[in-house]
Structure formats: structure tokens, C-alpha cells
Write an enzyme that holds these catalytic residues in place. Sequence first.
Site, PDB file in Angstrom:
ATOM      1  N   ARG A   1      -2.656  -1.897  -3.371  1.00  0.00           N
ATOM      2  CA  ARG A   1      -3.739  -0.930  -3.318  1.00  0.00           C
ATOM      3  C   ARG A   1      -3.507   0.060  -4.449  1.00  0.00           C
ATOM      4  O   ARG A   1      -2.429   0.647  -4.567  1.00  0.00           O
ATOM      5  CB  ARG A   1      -3.701  -0.188  -1.995  1.00  0.00           C
ATOM      6  CG  ARG A   1      -4.773   0.859  -1.914  1.00  0.00           C
ATOM      7  CD  ARG A   1      -4.636   1.643  -0.652  1.00  0.00           C
ATOM      8  NE  ARG A   1      -5.722   2.587  -0.533  1.00  0.00           N
ATOM      9  CZ  ARG A   1      -5.764   3.519   0.388  1.00  0.00           C
ATOM     10  NH1 ARG A   1      -4.781   3.629   1.260  1.00  0.00           N
ATOM     11  NH2 ARG A   1      -6.780   4.345   0.454  1.00  0.00           N
TER      12      ARG A   1
ATOM     13  N   ARG B   1      -6.959  18.345   2.799  1.00  0.00           N
ATOM     14  CA  ARG B   1      -7.895  18.594   1.687  1.00  0.00           C
ATOM     15  C   ARG B   1      -9.181  19.219   2.229  1.00  0.00           C
ATOM     16  O   ARG B   1      -9.608  18.838   3.331  1.00  0.00           O
ATOM     17  CB  ARG B   1      -8.230  17.270   0.982  1.00  0.00           C
ATOM     18  CG  ARG B   1      -7.085  16.712   0.177  1.00  0.00           C
ATOM     19  CD  ARG B   1      -7.361  15.286  -0.285  1.00  0.00           C
ATOM     20  NE  ARG B   1      -6.740  14.300   0.576  1.00  0.00           N
ATOM     21  CZ  ARG B   1      -6.976  12.992   0.536  1.00  0.00           C
ATOM     22  NH1 ARG B   1      -7.850  12.505  -0.322  1.00  0.00           N
ATOM     23  NH2 ARG B   1      -6.359  12.170   1.358  1.00  0.00           N
TER      24      ARG B   1
ATOM     25  N   GLU C   1      -7.379  -2.606   5.334  1.00  0.00           N
ATOM     26  CA  GLU C   1      -7.335  -2.583   3.871  1.00  0.00           C
ATOM     27  C   GLU C   1      -6.353  -3.629   3.337  1.00  0.00           C
ATOM     28  O   GLU C   1      -6.583  -4.241   2.298  1.00  0.00           O
ATOM     29  CB  GLU C   1      -6.924  -1.181   3.393  1.00  0.00           C
ATOM     30  CG  GLU C   1      -8.030  -0.158   3.636  1.00  0.00           C
ATOM     31  CD  GLU C   1      -7.516   1.268   3.800  1.00  0.00           C
ATOM     32  OE1 GLU C   1      -6.600   1.474   4.628  1.00  0.00           O
ATOM     33  OE2 GLU C   1      -8.022   2.166   3.120  1.00  0.00           O
TER      34      GLU C   1
ATOM     35  N   ASN D   1       0.882  -1.162   0.000  1.00  0.00           N
ATOM     36  CA  ASN D   1       0.000   0.000   0.000  1.00  0.00           C
ATOM     37  C   ASN D   1       0.926   1.220   0.000  1.00  0.00           C
ATOM     38  O   ASN D   1       1.381   1.667   1.048  1.00  0.00           O
ATOM     39  CB  ASN D   1      -0.891  -0.057   1.246  1.00  0.00           C
ATOM     40  CG  ASN D   1      -1.824   1.133   1.360  1.00  0.00           C
ATOM     41  OD1 ASN D   1      -1.740   2.078   0.579  1.00  0.00           O
ATOM     42  ND2 ASN D   1      -2.709   1.090   2.342  1.00  0.00           N
TER      43      ASN D   1
ATOM     44  N   HIS E   1     -11.737   4.967  -0.870  1.00  0.00           N
ATOM     45  CA  HIS E   1     -11.693   4.217   0.399  1.00  0.00           C
ATOM     46  C   HIS E   1     -12.487   2.913   0.278  1.00  0.00           C
ATOM     47  O   HIS E   1     -12.948   2.355   1.276  1.00  0.00           O
ATOM     48  CB  HIS E   1     -12.277   5.033   1.573  1.00  0.00           C
ATOM     49  CG  HIS E   1     -11.368   6.113   2.079  1.00  0.00           C
ATOM     50  ND1 HIS E   1     -11.839   7.283   2.662  1.00  0.00           N
ATOM     51  CD2 HIS E   1     -10.017   6.215   2.094  1.00  0.00           C
ATOM     52  CE1 HIS E   1     -10.815   8.045   3.005  1.00  0.00           C
ATOM     53  NE2 HIS E   1      -9.695   7.432   2.673  1.00  0.00           N
TER      54      HIS E   1
END
Length: 398
Positions: free
Chosen positions: A93, A241, A379, A9, A181
Site C-alpha cells: 500500500r 486530524r 485493503e 501495509n 482511501h
Amino acid sequence: MDDYTLVMNAGSSSLKFCVYRRPEAESWRLEARGQIEGIGTSPRFSARDGAGGVLADQRLDAAVRDGRSALDSLAAWLGSRYGGARVLGVGHRVVHGGARFAGPTVVTPQVLEELRALIPLAPLHQPHNLAAIEAVLELLPGVPQVACFDTAFHRGQPAVAELVPLPREVCRSGVQRYGFHGLSYEYVASVLPRAAPEIAHGRVIVAHLGSGASLCALRDGRSVDSSFGFTALDGLCMGTRPGALDPGVVLYLFQGLGLSAEDVEAMLYTKSGLLGISGISNDMRDLLASSEPGARLAVDYFVYRAAKEIGALAAVLGGIDGLVFTAGIGENSAEIRRRICEASAWLGVEIDPEANERKGPRISRAGSRVSAFVIPTNEELMIARHTGRFLGLTEAPS
Ligand code: ADP
């Protein structure tokens, strides 16, 4: 000889990895899990074994200043520990799969080309994800690689949820709401039947609150809408962000302030959100510990925005049965969970303060109309499962 699969990842400032091992005639087990963080600033390597024992925890040479040199250091560590091991596959990922990739896919030169074309849609993440694939191609030629997309779980949403209401020819060029996500939401949805059976098949909002933050509306375990849109800039306020923004502001940045596209991109991805509001930090821990008015306003806005978007997704679902918190802030900050639940009390969420301090997993009172939970995301495990299934391994890591 034992079999291995790797999960990578690769992000902008961190490279996370997992090693899964299958001893002969046994099932898959987590062998090591770790990361290189602080790439470009003060790189540090840490790894633990499946039981949580420390395998490595050290500062790296400052020469590890970009993704490639981080990948090389990781390869050297893996080589020294598992040199000669039989690697059956590597799962990655990949943040953006565009409209075409609605599930995990084996990487071919053609696939890689298509994924490169999506870099402008996820400039913070996609280049790093693809650099990891390219490094593995070079270091482990012939080992199959599986790209697992953050967008894939959201494919199949109703047309109105995916729509960006611009002229048709613009939409035909790929402008639509993708959502991100997805690996995290897919993992949470996969464990709901065990972790929260009474809501698993109902209407659930999952709040993935980390340095990136978003919400996903699940109906019977499937994504029907999310707060992220065309890019991972939409929706909630994040570490750096801004989340949803009046597009007129972006026009003003260009036309009124005369900023370049590069400046606007840097502002939207790296200088806004919690960091921009507070002027102090993008780290929620720093902000919660600070008494500066800017830090307080940043936290207030984070909670306000999350509660507002929860209301919007509750409208999409026609009410909710469950609310689930996950990721760095969602799993670790009792204060943020409490404040978001309190702001969502009108939906029927009644938080249990003690359970919330204990991290649940259930954090709502008995009798609360809406059940609330903390469910740690994973994840990497989701990627490992996809990689295992996709490569036809008899039994995927679980
Ligand atoms: P990502 O994987 O997107 O980089 P994480 O899910 O690891 O992010 O979340 C990182 C965020 O979690 C950081 O902003 C950090 O401040 C926040 N975080 C971690 N622990 C806590 C805590 N105890 N209280 C508040 N925020 C926390």
C-alpha cells in the site's frame, strides 16, 4: 514448490501484512494475516492463519521502536516460518501516487525516486510505505514489488472535482485534489454487485470511518468525488486530524501564533480532530464510553461533519441510492452509524435499528428509499489482487 505473494501495509504505528500461498495446481489462499502494532510505544506482534486460528500473539522487545526494526522482526518471523519459499511478488500500500500513477505499478529505482518526491504531501504515511519497499529490496532482492496507491481509484474524476482553485502556476506544480482511501473504496465497489446488487450501479456514498476518515461518491462503481483533497487532511473530522479547515486558520497559526512549519504539521496531523476536541483520546471507543463534555462534543462533531459532507456528496451525485459504512468505526460502532443515518434521514435513509445492532450487512428498513449497508473493507486483499494481476499470475487471490 508452493508459490507465495506478500502484502504489506506499513503505517506510522502499525505494520500490517498478509501472506497468500498457492499450492501446486490449486488456487491462491490466505495463509497468514497479521500486524505489528504499537510501534514506538508498546510493540505487539499478532498473526492468524486463513481460518482465523492464532499463529502468534506476543509482546515484542521495546527495541522495536521504529518502522525499520518492525520490518526486521516481521522478516525474522516470516523467515522462520516460510524460509526458502518462492515469493513471486510483494504488493505494497502506498498512500500517494500523485498525478502520474493512476494504477498499480512495478517499483523501479526511478519509480521509487518519484514516490519519494511525494513525501511532503503525505508525511504521516508515505515515508513508512517507502521504507517497507526499501527493506524488501534489501531482504528479497530481485523479487518484483508492486505499489498500489490510495489515490489511484480517484483518478478520472471530473475536472471540477479535482480542481484546487489557486493560480494556474501553483496547480501546474501538482496542487490538485487527489483523494485517498482508494484501495478501500475500490474493494467496496468490487464487492457491491454481490453484497448490495440493487445499488451497485447506482449513486452510492461510501463512508470509510477509521482513524483516518473520508467519504467517496460512487456512480456505477466509479469514484466521482471524495472528501479528501490535496492531502489526507481534508474533509471529515478524524482521530487526530481536523478535516476541512478554513485556510485562514492555518495562516493565523503561522502569523498570529508564530508557530513553525513543523509545529503546524504536527498539530494538523497528530493533535487535532477527536483528540484535539476531547483532550482525552483519538479512539472512538474511549469517547463513546466517556461522559466528559469534551468527549461528547468530539463525537457530536464527528457525526455532524460526516452528515454535512454526506449532504455535499449527495448534491454532487444528484441524490443517492445507497450509503455504505466501512473501516474500524463504520464496521463496529452501531451508535455512530445510527446517528449518521438519522442525520441523513432527509435523504431518504431509514435505519433498521435491529439490523444495525447486528452489523447488517443491510441496515436500512425494507422500503427505505436509500439502502444502507455495512461492508467490511479489505485493503490487503485489493493489493493482493492487483499484485497478482500485475505480475501476470494465472489467477489473482480472490
Ligand atoms: P486505521 O486502519 O485507519 O488505523 P481502523 O479502520 O482500524 O483505522 O479504525 C480504527 C478506529 O476504529 C479507532 O478510532 C477505533 O476507535 C475505532 N473502533 C474500533 N472498534 C470500535 C467500536 N467497537 N466502536 C467504536 N469505534 C471503534
